[in-house]
Structure formats: C-alpha cells, structure tokens
Design a protein around this motif. Structure first.
Motif, PDB file in Angstrom:
ATOM      1  N   VAL A  95       0.786  -1.231  -0.254  1.00 47.09           N
ATOM      2  CA  VAL A  95       0.020   0.116   0.138  1.00 47.09           C
ATOM      3  C   VAL A  95       1.072   0.915   0.313  1.00 47.09           C
ATOM      4  CG1 VAL A  95      -1.870  -0.633   0.781  1.00 47.09           C
ATOM      5  CG2 VAL A  95      -0.094   0.151   2.535  1.00 47.09           C
ATOM      6  N   GLY A  96       1.994   1.208   0.083  1.00 49.57           N
ATOM      7  CA  GLY A  96       2.694   1.899   0.237  1.00 49.57           C
ATOM      8  C   GLY A  96       3.423   3.460  -0.684  1.00 49.57           C
ATOM      9  N   ASP A  97       2.325   2.940  -1.738  1.00 54.78           N
ATOM     10  CA  ASP A  97       2.282   3.517  -3.220  1.00 54.78           C
ATOM     11  C   ASP A  97       0.895   4.849  -3.459  1.00 54.78           C
ATOM     12  OD1 ASP A  97       0.943   1.140  -3.819  1.00 54.78           O
ATOM     13  OD2 ASP A  97       1.458   1.985  -5.882  1.00 54.78           O
ATOM     14  N   LYS A  98       0.155   3.778  -2.290  1.00 52.05           N
ATOM     15  CA  LYS A  98      -1.274   4.852  -2.390  1.00 52.05           C
ATOM     16  C   LYS A  98      -1.236   5.701  -0.522  1.00 52.05           C
ATOM     17  CE  LYS A  98      -3.185   2.037  -5.328  1.00 52.05           C
ATOM     18  NZ  LYS A  98      -2.202   2.086  -5.961  1.00 52.05           N
ATOM     19  N   MET A  99       0.090   5.609  -0.107  1.00 58.58           N
ATOM     20  CA  MET A  99       0.057   6.752   0.883  1.00 58.58           C
ATOM     21  C   MET A  99       0.092   7.619   0.620  1.00 58.58           C
ATOM     22  SD  MET A  99       1.737   3.809   3.606  1.00 58.58           S
ATOM     23  CE  MET A  99       1.936   5.360   4.910  1.00 58.58           C
ATOM     24  N   THR A 100       0.241   9.007   1.068  1.00 57.41           N
ATOM     25  CA  THR A 100       0.466   9.911   1.338  1.00 57.41           C
ATOM     26  C   THR A 100       1.799  10.563   1.935  1.00 57.41           C
ATOM     27  OG1 THR A 100      -2.256  10.827   1.577  1.00 57.41           O
ATOM     28  CG2 THR A 100      -0.148  12.225   1.638  1.00 57.41           C
ATOM     29  N   PRO A 101       2.706  11.576   1.148  1.00 56.45           N
ATOM     30  CA  PRO A 101       4.068  11.356   1.503  1.00 56.45           C
ATOM     31  C   PRO A 101       3.987  12.048   2.577  1.00 56.45           C
ATOM     32  CG  PRO A 101       4.016  11.719  -1.339  1.00 56.45           C
ATOM     33  CD  PRO A 101       2.558  11.352  -0.360  1.00 56.45           C
ATOM     34  N   ASN A 102       5.009  11.903   3.267  1.00 48.42           N
ATOM     35  CA  ASN A 102       5.279  12.655   4.496  1.00 48.42           C
ATOM     36  C   ASN A 102       4.181  12.750   5.360  1.00 48.42           C
ATOM     37  OD1 ASN A 102       7.631  12.578   3.724  1.00 48.42           O
ATOM     38  ND2 ASN A 102       6.902  14.980   2.197  1.00 48.42           N
ATOM     39  N   SER A 103       2.849  11.751   4.859  1.00 44.75           N
ATOM     40  CA  SER A 103       1.413  12.363   6.000  1.00 44.75           C
ATOM     41  C   SER A 103       1.930  11.163   7.833  1.00 44.75           C
ATOM     42  CB  SER A 103       1.098  10.882   5.799  1.00 44.75           C
ATOM     43  OG  SER A 103       0.968   9.715   5.293  1.00 44.75           O
ATOM     44  N   THR A 104       1.258  11.678   8.365  1.00 42.13           N
ATOM     45  CA  THR A 104       1.026  10.841   9.552  1.00 42.13           C
ATOM     46  C   THR A 104       0.604  10.009   9.756  1.00 42.13           C
ATOM     47  OG1 THR A 104       1.581  13.075  10.697  1.00 42.13           O
ATOM     48  CG2 THR A 104       0.189  10.519  12.528  1.00 42.13           C
ATOM     49  N   ILE A 105       1.018   8.842  10.252  1.00 44.48           N
ATOM     50  CA  ILE A 105       0.532   7.117  10.439  1.00 44.48           C
ATOM     51  C   ILE A 105      -0.087   6.870  11.807  1.00 44.48           C
ATOM     52  CG2 ILE A 105       0.866   4.872   9.349  1.00 44.48           C
ATOM     53  CD1 ILE A 105       2.672   6.101   7.649  1.00 44.48           C
ATOM     54  N   TYR A 106      -1.552   6.318  11.063  1.00 44.99           N
ATOM     55  CA  TYR A 106      -2.103   5.687  12.845  1.00 44.99           C
ATOM     56  C   TYR A 106      -2.699   4.520  12.229  1.00 44.99           C
ATOM     57  CZ  TYR A 106      -5.153   4.784  16.618  1.00 44.99           C
ATOM     58  OH  TYR A 106      -5.874   4.204  17.333  1.00 44.99           O
ATOM     59  N   ILE A 107      -1.498   3.785  13.494  1.00 45.95           N
ATOM     60  CA  ILE A 107      -1.780   2.533  13.582  1.00 45.95           C
ATOM     61  C   ILE A 107      -3.060   1.733  14.485  1.00 45.95           C
ATOM     62  CG2 ILE A 107      -0.861   0.184  13.540  1.00 45.95           C
ATOM     63  CD1 ILE A 107       1.535   1.676  12.315  1.00 45.95           C
ATOM     64  N   ALA A 108      -3.795   0.704  14.048  1.00 43.62           N
ATOM     65  CA  ALA A 108      -4.827   0.503  15.183  1.00 43.62           C
ATOM     66  C   ALA A 108      -4.733  -1.066  15.252  1.00 43.62           C
ATOM     67  CB  ALA A 108      -5.478   0.253  15.055  1.00 43.62           C
ATOM     68  N   THR A 109      -4.051  -1.669  15.964  1.00 38.71           N
ATOM     69  CA  THR A 109      -3.386  -3.415  15.480  1.00 38.71           C
ATOM     70  C   THR A 109      -3.813  -3.879  17.506  1.00 38.71           C
ATOM     71  OG1 THR A 109      -1.754  -4.739  15.214  1.00 38.71           O
ATOM     72  CG2 THR A 109      -0.978  -2.792  16.311  1.00 38.71           C
ATOM     73  N   ASP A 110      -3.503  -4.861  17.403  1.00 35.73           N
ATOM     74  CA  ASP A 110      -3.904  -5.688  18.314  1.00 35.73           C
ATOM     75  C   ASP A 110      -2.764  -6.872  18.208  1.00 35.73           C
ATOM     76  OD1 ASP A 110      -4.027  -7.519  16.382  1.00 35.73           O
ATOM     77  OD2 ASP A 110      -5.815  -9.286  16.663  1.00 35.73           O
ATOM     78  N   GLU A 111      -1.416  -6.302  17.953  1.00 37.72           N
ATOM     79  CA  GLU A 111      -0.473  -7.026  17.950  1.00 37.72           C
ATOM     80  C   GLU A 111       0.360  -6.937  18.995  1.00 37.72           C
ATOM     81  OE1 GLU A 111       3.109  -8.703  16.409  1.00 37.72           O
ATOM     82  OE2 GLU A 111       1.713  -8.008  14.784  1.00 37.72           O
ATOM     83  N   ALA A 112       0.578  -8.107  19.746  1.00 40.56           N
ATOM     84  CA  ALA A 112       1.525  -8.064  20.878  1.00 40.56           C
ATOM     85  C   ALA A 112       2.731  -7.206  20.467  1.00 40.56           C
ATOM     86  CB  ALA A 112       1.906  -9.172  21.899  1.00 40.56           C
ATOM     87  N   ASN A 113       3.410  -7.802  19.932  1.00 42.39           N
ATOM     88  CA  ASN A 113       5.087  -7.081  19.764  1.00 42.39           C
ATOM     89  C   ASN A 113       5.596  -5.823  19.042  1.00 42.39           C
ATOM     90  OD1 ASN A 113       7.895  -7.170  19.710  1.00 42.39           O
ATOM     91  ND2 ASN A 113       7.836  -8.535  17.780  1.00 42.39           N
ATOM     92  N   ARG A 114       4.648  -4.802  19.297  1.00 42.71           N
ATOM     93  CA  ARG A 114       4.810  -3.762  19.265  1.00 42.71           C
ATOM     94  C   ARG A 114       5.683  -2.915  19.178  1.00 42.71           C
ATOM     95  NH1 ARG A 114      -0.465  -1.362  20.900  1.00 42.71           N
ATOM     96  NH2 ARG A 114      -1.935  -3.551  21.618  1.00 42.71           N
TER      97      ARG A 114
END
Length: 114
Positions: A95-114
């Motif tokens: 998805v990297g090419d779909k992201m806004t350059p220099n944007s803030t990224i928010y990640i919501a996850t249940d990943e145990a190893n953050r």
C-alpha cells in the motif's frame, strides 16, 4: 488494487461484499444490518477522540486548514489463520504507493509485539 483506479477510501461496510442471489433477501439483510446493528457509544466516542487527536497533531495553515494528511491502518493479528499474516514490510510494499507522502500514520492493532 488496479493501477488505473481513482484514489478512494476503501473503508466500507462489510455487507457491501455480501451478495444473495435473491434480491429481496439481499435487500432485507442489508437493511437489517444498516438499521439494527451499530457500535455502542463508548466505541464511537473513542474513535472520535482518536480522530480529534490526529487532527491536532497534523499541520494546519493560517486558515486552520489541514495541510498534512494522515493515513490509517487497522492491522488485525489474532482473528485469522497464521498463513494470512503479513509483515509490516509486506503491508507497506502493498500500500506504500497509495499513502500520502510525509503523512502522519496511525496504526490500530492487536499486535502483541509493537
């Protein structure tokens, strides 16, 4: 994603991908979900607070217009079979090419190893 698609939000109701051969049943189920199922107020308020904070930490111009966009991800780790797991690098590659350059990224996850 097809290379010639117009950029758009891909966040839609899950039932947009459900199809019943009988159009009456399809319509009934989708209306039932639309009218009867909803997140409770605590979840709605938490989501609104997250969006408010994201808007506060991004840049604004003199007219208080948002000048730096943010991209969001919901990365689920515990719900699916292990063979569907993607690394952070693989997700970014997809998805990297779909992201806004220099944007803030928010990640919501249940990943145990953050």
């Amino acid at each position: 994603f097809a290379g010639n698609m117009v950029p758009q939000r891909i966040m839609v109701h899950f039932y947009a991908f459900i199809f019943f051969e009988n159009w009456k049943q399809d319509l009934w189920i989708k209306r039932f979900i639309r009218d009867k199922m909803r997140y409770n107020d605590q979840i709605q308020c938490a989501a609104a607070n997250i969006l408010k904070r994201l808007k506060e930490i991004t840049s604004h111009d003199s007219n208080n217009e948002l000048t730096v966009q943010f991209d969001t991800f919901h990365v689920r780790r515990g719900d699916f079979k292990k063979n569907t797991w993607l690394s952070a690098e693989a997700i970014l590659q997809n998805v990297g090419d779909k992201m806004t350059p220099n944007s803030t990224i928010y990640i919501a996850t249940d990943e145990a190893n953050r």
